[in-house]
Design a protein around this motif. Structure first.
Motif, short mmCIF file in Angstrom:
data_model
loop_
_atom_site.label_atom_id
_atom_site.label_comp_id
_atom_site.label_asym_id
_atom_site.label_seq_id
_atom_site.Cartn_x
_atom_site.Cartn_y
_atom_site.Cartn_z
N PRO A 199 27.71 36.86 35.81
CA PRO A 199 27.85 35.39 35.73
C PRO A 199 26.51 34.67 35.56
O PRO A 199 26.43 33.68 34.83
CB PRO A 199 28.50 35.04 37.08
CG PRO A 199 29.26 36.27 37.46
CD PRO A 199 28.40 37.41 36.99
N MET A 200 25.45 35.17 36.21
CA MET A 200 24.15 34.52 36.07
C MET A 200 23.52 34.78 34.70
O MET A 200 22.60 34.08 34.30
CB MET A 200 23.21 34.98 37.19
CG MET A 200 23.65 34.54 38.57
SD MET A 200 22.37 34.72 39.82
CE MET A 200 21.24 33.40 39.38
N MET A 201 24.03 35.79 34.00
CA MET A 201 23.56 36.07 32.64
C MET A 201 24.32 35.25 31.60
O MET A 201 24.08 35.40 30.40
CB MET A 201 23.72 37.56 32.34
CG MET A 201 22.76 38.47 33.09
SD MET A 201 21.11 38.41 32.40
CE MET A 201 21.40 39.23 30.82
N GLY A 202 25.26 34.43 32.05
CA GLY A 202 26.12 33.69 31.12
C GLY A 202 25.40 32.92 30.04
O GLY A 202 25.70 33.07 28.84
N PRO A 203 24.41 32.07 30.38
CA PRO A 203 23.73 31.29 29.32
C PRO A 203 23.05 32.15 28.26
O PRO A 203 23.19 31.89 27.07
CB PRO A 203 22.70 30.47 30.12
CG PRO A 203 23.29 30.37 31.49
CD PRO A 203 23.98 31.67 31.73
N ILE A 204 22.32 33.18 28.71
CA ILE A 204 21.63 34.01 27.71
C ILE A 204 22.63 34.89 26.96
O ILE A 204 22.42 35.22 25.79
CB ILE A 204 20.53 34.86 28.36
CG1 ILE A 204 19.61 35.42 27.27
CG2 ILE A 204 21.11 36.01 29.18
CD1 ILE A 204 18.33 36.02 27.80
N LEU A 205 23.75 35.26 27.60
CA LEU A 205 24.77 36.05 26.92
C LEU A 205 25.37 35.27 25.75
O LEU A 205 25.62 35.83 24.69
CB LEU A 205 25.87 36.46 27.90
CG LEU A 205 27.04 37.26 27.32
CD1 LEU A 205 26.54 38.57 26.71
CD2 LEU A 205 28.09 37.54 28.40
N LYS A 206 25.58 33.97 25.94
CA LYS A 206 26.12 33.14 24.85
C LYS A 206 25.14 33.09 23.68
O LYS A 206 25.55 33.16 22.51
CB LYS A 206 26.41 31.73 25.36
CG LYS A 206 27.64 31.66 26.25
CD LYS A 206 28.04 30.23 26.54
CE LYS A 206 27.00 29.52 27.37
NZ LYS A 206 27.43 28.16 27.77
N LEU A 216 23.63 34.97 18.23
CA LEU A 216 22.73 35.68 17.32
C LEU A 216 23.40 36.90 16.71
O LEU A 216 23.24 37.19 15.52
CB LEU A 216 21.46 36.11 18.08
CG LEU A 216 20.50 35.01 18.51
CD1 LEU A 216 19.41 35.58 19.41
CD2 LEU A 216 19.88 34.34 17.29
N ALA A 217 24.17 37.63 17.52
CA ALA A 217 24.85 38.83 17.03
C ALA A 217 25.87 38.48 15.95
O ALA A 217 25.98 39.18 14.93
CB ALA A 217 25.52 39.56 18.18
N ILE A 218 26.63 37.41 16.15
CA ILE A 218 27.62 36.99 15.16
C ILE A 218 26.94 36.56 13.87
O ILE A 218 27.33 36.98 12.77
CB ILE A 218 28.49 35.85 15.73
CG1 ILE A 218 29.38 36.37 16.86
CG2 ILE A 218 29.34 35.22 14.64
CD1 ILE A 218 30.08 35.28 17.65
N VAL A 253 33.55 30.59 11.91
CA VAL A 253 33.53 31.59 12.98
C VAL A 253 32.59 31.14 14.10
O VAL A 253 32.90 31.26 15.29
CB VAL A 253 33.09 32.97 12.43
CG1 VAL A 253 32.87 33.96 13.56
CG2 VAL A 253 34.13 33.51 11.45
N THR A 254 31.44 30.59 13.72
CA THR A 254 30.47 30.11 14.72
C THR A 254 31.04 28.97 15.54
O THR A 254 30.88 28.92 16.77
CB THR A 254 29.17 29.67 14.02
OG1 THR A 254 28.65 30.76 13.26
CG2 THR A 254 28.14 29.24 15.04
N ILE A 255 31.72 28.04 14.87
CA ILE A 255 32.30 26.90 15.58
C ILE A 255 33.38 27.36 16.55
O ILE A 255 33.46 26.89 17.69
CB ILE A 255 32.89 25.89 14.56
CG1 ILE A 255 31.74 25.21 13.79
CG2 ILE A 255 33.74 24.85 15.26
CD1 ILE A 255 32.21 24.37 12.63
N LEU A 256 34.22 28.31 16.12
CA LEU A 256 35.26 28.85 17.01
C LEU A 256 34.63 29.52 18.24
O LEU A 256 35.13 29.37 19.36
CB LEU A 256 36.13 29.86 16.25
CG LEU A 256 37.08 29.27 15.21
CD1 LEU A 256 37.77 30.39 14.43
CD2 LEU A 256 38.13 28.38 15.89
N PHE A 257 33.53 30.26 18.01
CA PHE A 257 32.86 30.89 19.14
C PHE A 257 32.30 29.84 20.10
O PHE A 257 32.40 29.98 21.33
CB PHE A 257 31.73 31.80 18.67
CG PHE A 257 30.87 32.29 19.79
CD1 PHE A 257 31.31 33.28 20.65
CD2 PHE A 257 29.61 31.74 20.01
CE1 PHE A 257 30.52 33.71 21.70
CE2 PHE A 257 28.82 32.17 21.06
CZ PHE A 257 29.28 33.16 21.90
#
Length: 304
Positions: free
Chosen positions: A212-219, A224-226, A289-293
């Motif tokens: 959960p604390m990694m949430g911001p960087i995970l997004k 970037l991956a997409i 795709v980016t907007i949906l994400f």
């Protein structure tokens, strides 16, 4: 003019004097090509030495009738999904392990990150030799282990997409591992220690505290991956050129081939107008795709 105003003007002039070289490069190599592409979407144009003929929306009508292009769009989604769902968890797992300051972790980080700085052309050539049907090391090793009874055509129509995904994962894991390491190192040690005191150890601490604390960087990493997966082209170009029979053709490579024909079987005359229309439609698809994400990520924020 007051002293304060003069100082403000001087500071502004100094700031712009530092910005203008980057601004000039941006205008020349980013904005101008985009505007040029937008213009020639409506023309039939074969490059220098040919006459641009206005055709209106004909290029777009051709895009929607182009079966190969829409096959390349499907291939792009398969490639991106296959790459992301493996790369992100594996990168996080490696970062989580190496973040524990185990002996030799710095060396392992360097080795895992090494493919990220390798040239796509070199990497594609190396893997082309490794996956060669008759004298490739992959078939030789699998055969010696009795996993396969006869050589597999890894770059044939049946296995080429899987091979591309494997190679792209190998090249991307180190990059995302570094991002995850940066995020893990930003988690305050006091939080983890408090969780451990409260009995949250091992998997519970990972699931309820770390992730959960990694949430911001995970997004950010997922974004970037997409974006990277939908724009990957170099590896496909070097390894398969989109073949065989367009089984690995991705939409960016398909558009690229109309700007720069890359094989003798294709027309030697570029089709800039049609390539520009393909690029525009591809950008719209990637943008959707980016907007949906982003909407999905926003809903996750609302939930948690």
């Amino acid at each position: 003019m007051t002293t304060r105003t003069r100082r403000k003007l001087r500071d502004t002039a100094n700031a712009y004097s530092l910005l203008w070289p980057n601004l000039l490069l941006f205008l020349a190599f980013s904005l101008f090509p985009v505007v040029w592409t937008l213009k020639y979407m409506f023309y039939k144009y074969g490059g220098i030495g040919t006459t641009a003929v206005f055709v209106g929306l004909d290029n777009f009508f051709r895009v929607f009738r182009d079966a190969i292009y829409w096959k390349s769009v499907g291939n792009t989604f398969i490639y991106a999904l296959g790459k992301i769902i493996i790369t992100i968890p594996v990168s996080f797992a490696l970062a989580y392990i190496l973040n524990k300051k185990i002996k030799g972790s710095r060396l392992f980080q360097s080795l895992i990150f090494l493919p990220t700085i390798m040239s796509s052309a070199v990497m594609g050539l190396v893997f082309y030799l490794l996956f060669n049907v008759y004298n490739g090391e992959v078939n030789r090793i699998l055969g010696s282990l009795h996993i396969i009874s006869q050589p597999l055509n890894w770059l044939g129509a049946d296995h080429a997409m899987q091979t591309l995904i494997i190679v792209s994962i190998w090249g991307a894991i180190g990059n995302y591992m570094v991002y995850f390491l940066a995020g893990l190192q930003q988690i305050p040690s006091e939080v983890l220690e408090s969780a451990e005191v409260d009995g949250a150890t091992g998997f519970k601490r990972l699931w309820y505290i770390t992730i959960p604390m990694m949430g911001p960087i995970l997004k950010i990493i997922l974004m970037l991956a997409i974006a990277t997966a939908f724009n990957d082209m170099n590896m496909v170009l070097v390894l398969t050129e989109g073949g065989p029979f367009n089984s690995t053709m991705v939409m960016t490579l398909y558009a690229y081939k109309f700007f720069f024909p890359v094989s003798a079987s294709e027309s030697s005359i570029p089709q800039f107008g049609y390539g520009a229309a393909l690029s525009f439609v591809s950008a719209i698809i990637a943008g959707c795709v980016t907007i949906l994400f982003m909407k999905f990520a926003k809903r996750l924020d609302d939930v948690y």
